[in-house]
Design an enzyme around this catalytic site. Sequence first.
Site: not given
Lengths: 508, 508
Positions: A268-269, A272, A301
Amino acid sequence: MAVPGTALRRLRDHLHQTRLLGSISSALYYDQNTVMPAAGAEWRGQQLALLAGELHERQSSAPYTELLVAAEAELDSEAPPELRRNLELLRLELGRQRCLDPALVSALAKAQSRGNAVWQDARARNDFGTFAPALAELISLRLEQASQLAAAEPVARSPWEILAQPFEPNVSKARLEELFAPLRAGLPALLQRVAPSSTPEGSGGDLAEALQERLCAELLDSWGYDPQRCQRSRSAHPFSCTVGPQDFRITTRVVPGQPLSAFLATAHEWGHSLYEQGLPRTDDHYFPWPLGEATSMGVHESQSLFWECRVARSRAFAERWHHRFCQGLGSDPWNGAFGFWRALNPLKPGLIRVEADELSYGLHIVLRFELELALLEQAMPVEELPHHWNRRMGELLGVRPASDAEGCLQDIHWAEGLFGYFPSYALGHLISAQLAEALERDLGGAGAIEDCVAQGEEERLQQWLARHVWPLGRQVDGEELVAQVCGSALSAAPFLAYLERKLGQLQG
Amino acid sequence: MAVPGTALRRLRDHLHQTRLLGSISSALYYDQNTVMPAAGAEWRGQQLALLAGELHERQSSAPYTELLVAAEAELDSEAPPELRRNLELLRLELGRQRCLDPALVSALAKAQSRGNAVWQDARARNDFGTFAPALAELISLRLEQASQLAAAEPVARSPWEILAQPFEPNVSKARLEELFAPLRAGLPALLQRVAPSSTPEGSGGDLAEALQERLCAELLDSWGYDPQRCQRSRSAHPFSCTVGPQDFRITTRVVPGQPLSAFLATAHEWGHSLYEQGLPRTDDHYFPWPLGEATSMGVHESQSLFWECRVARSRAFAERWHHRFCQGLGSDPWNGAFGFWRALNPLKPGLIRVEADELSYGLHIVLRFELELALLEQAMPVEELPHHWNRRMGELLGVRPASDAEGCLQDIHWAEGLFGYFPSYALGHLISAQLAEALERDLGGAGAIEDCVAQGEEERLQQWLARHVWPLGRQVDGEELVAQVCGSALSAAPFLAYLERKLGQLQG
C-alpha cells in the site's frame, strides 16, 4: 529554465524555497513518527509551528502577492497553457492563504501537535474523556479556519467542503452522496453473502518478525525499490512521505497475530510512493510549480490501493508468493495457494478501518463522513461521538466496539485536525477500480492485471501508470483525471462490479 | 519570566525562535546521518543552507541589533549578573557576525562544501595533490575571515586564536603551549614503557552485532538512559546530537574486527549527551539564553572522555562487566577479567587519531596543533604538509604513515575549513583528569571512582557532575570551570599522573 521573464523566474525561485521549507516539515514529521522520543513532542510542535508560520508568510505576504501580480502581467497571448494553469492555481491558493489570520495558523499547528500527543496517550489508555477537549478545540479552530477561508472560495461551499478542498479539490457533499449511495446500498448485501463459515482458515498463526521484514524487502525489491532514493522504517501507523525530490520514505509496522498486515501495508505505502516518484520533476512547468504536485488524496489513495488490492491481493499474486511464505515458515498453514489467497482477502466485517477488507472499507468511510458532518455542521457535541460511532458501526457493519480504543479513537486523522480527509479513501477505491478497467482495456482486456502478475511483469503495470496517471500532476483534479484516462465519469459501478466478481471467485 | 522589561522579553522570544531554528538543523543532521537515502543529499544540502541563511539573518540583522541595544538600555544597577553576562555574550557574538562580509560567508560555505567533496575523493585515491589547492583556498578564506573578525575581538588575538574562539572561548596559543609542553615531554616516555609484548591478547575475535547491541543497551540502561527523552541509532560515525530541550540522540556503529568499539563509543557519546541533558533549562537566565549553552568543546569532550576512559575503561568496570560479555559470547577469549580490562585499554601507538589510546591521543593533537599554526601563521606551503606530517609523526609517536590516506588526509576537519578545533580534544583529556581528582576528593579520596564503579553506583558520579559541572553553562569558560570546580588552574599534571598510575597497573 524556459520560463521567460524576470518576475516569472523570481517566482520560480520563490516556489523552490517554499518547497524546501515544506520538505523540512516532512523530514521532521518522519522523524517524529519513527524515532523521536516521546518527551520531544512539545518542542517538535513548536518547531513545526515555526515552519508553518514561515510557510504561511511565504505564501501570503505582500511581496509574494506583488511577485505573483508581476508574473501574471508577464503572461502574453503566447504563454503556454501549463504556465497559465500554474498561475491560476497559485492565485487560488494565495487567495486562501491571505484570508487566514496568522495567529489562527499558529494556534492550529500547536493544537494539531498537542492533539496527536493527547490522542496517543488516550488511545493507549482507552480514555476518550482526556481526548475530547483536544478534539473540541481542533473542531472549533478548524471551523474558524473555514469561516475565514469562505471568502476565497470560487463557489459557495459549506465549512466541511472548504476544509476538504486541500485533500480533494472541487469536492462537494452532494457529489459524494451520489457516489457513496451505491456503496451504502450495495455493500451490506455483499457482506451478507459472506457466511461466517467462509472466513479463511489457517490465517490464525503468525510469522516471525524477521521473516515479515524479509518478505517486505523482497516485495519492494521486485517492485523496483531503490535504496539510493528510498528508506523504509517502522512507525506506529504506516505512512508514505516525500522528504525531497530524490528522497522517498515509507513506514510499516508488524502487527502481532496479523501475519500479512506488514506485507500488505508495504504494498500500500509503496503505491503511494510510486505516485510521488512518478510526479513530473524535470519539465519546466512542473517542479517546483503546482503542476508538479499530487492532485488529490483520492488519486493518491487509488495508487496505493491499486498495488495493495488489485496486485498484492490478487489470485495470481497469491499463487506466485505462496511458496515463498511457506518456505520462510517451513510449513503451509494455508493448505495451498487458494487458501493463501483467501488469507490475503479475509472477508469479515471488523472494527478497525485500516484492517478492513475491501467489502467493508467503504462503510467505514461512510460512517466517518457522516460523523464529520455531524461534528462540524450539525453541532453534535464531541462527548456524544463514542455513542454515535458505536451505534452506526452496528447498523452499517453489524459489529460494535468493546472499547473506544478500537472505536472512535482508532484513527489519527481527527487528532491532527484532519476533517474532510476520510472520503478520499473511498474515492481511492472507486478511482482504482475505474483505472484498472482502463488499464486492462489497454493491456489485453479483462484479466490483463492477473496475467501481468502471473508472469511477474508488474513493471508493465507501473509503465502504464507512469504513462497515463503519474505525469498529470495537478493538470486535472481527481474526477477530471478519471474522465480523461478512462473516458467516462467517475462512478461506483466498476468498484462494485469488481467486488462482486472477486467475492464469487473467493467463495467458489 | 522574571526578566523584566519589554525589550528583554522580546529578546528572549527572539532567542527562543533562534533555538528552534537551530534545533531543526540538528534534526535534519541526525536524519541525514542515520536514515536519509544517498540521493537525498543534494536537496538536504539546500535545506540546511536555507536554515543557515535564516539563522545568520536572525543573529546579525538590523532589527536584532536594535533589539539588543534596547535590551542593554533596560539594564539598571540592580540587574542580576547573569543577565549582564548574557547580554555581554550576545553583544560579542553580534559584533563577530556583523564584521563578516556576506560575500566571504558565502564563498566560505562553498569552499567548505567543495573541500569536503575533494577530500573524500582524494582520501579514497590517496592523492594529496588534488586536495592541496582546495586546502590552500580554505586557508586563504579563513585567514581573510580572521582578519575581518579581528576588529570584534575584545583583546588582541592571532588569526589562529580568532578561528579557535567558537570552539574554545578565550583560548590562546601561549596557554596551549604551556599545557601541551608536559604532554610533548612526558607522553613519549610513557609510550616507550609499552613493550610490544604488552599489547593485549585475545581481543582479535569479534562479537555478534546483536550481542553488541544488547550490551550497549544494557550499559545505557545502567547509566540512566531514559527512552522517553533519548534515542539511539546507527550512523557511519558515532555522534551525539540535541534535537530539543527534552530530545537527546546518540549514534554508534559496529566496527568489524573491533568487538569493543561500539560499546566504548556508546559510553563516549552518552557522556556528551549527559552534559547536554544536564545544562540548565529552567532558570530564567539560562535557556534560551547563551548561559544555557555548552561552554566549550574542551569541556564537552571532558564529559565524554570521563565516561569512556575514567569509567568504562576502568579496572572495576572491567571486573563488573567481564562476565556479561562472556555470558553473551558463551566463552572467555580474554582469559579472565584482567585480560578483559587490558582489551578495553589497548596501548599501541598507531597512525589514526580516532583509534588512538589514551597515551598517544595527546600526541596526535600536538602534531595537528603544530601543523595548523605552521599552515596559518608561519606560511608553510600546503604542499609540504605530508612531509612534515610524516616527519613529526615519526618523532612524536615512532610510527610513519605508508600513505597520506592514513596520514594527513585522515581527518575531515581541515577539509571543512575547521582550524582551531583539534586542541579541544586534548583539553578534554586534561579537564577530565582534573575534574576526576576533584570528584575523588569529594567522594572519599583516591580510588573513589573505582569504588563507585565497583559498587555499580555510577549514579553518584553523575550526581557530582550534575551538581558541579553541568549547570554552569556559559557562566565560565573551560579554564574558569576547572579553577572554580577544582580550586586549581588547569594543568597536564593530573592527566599524566593518571596515565602513569594506569600504565603501571595494566603492566602489573
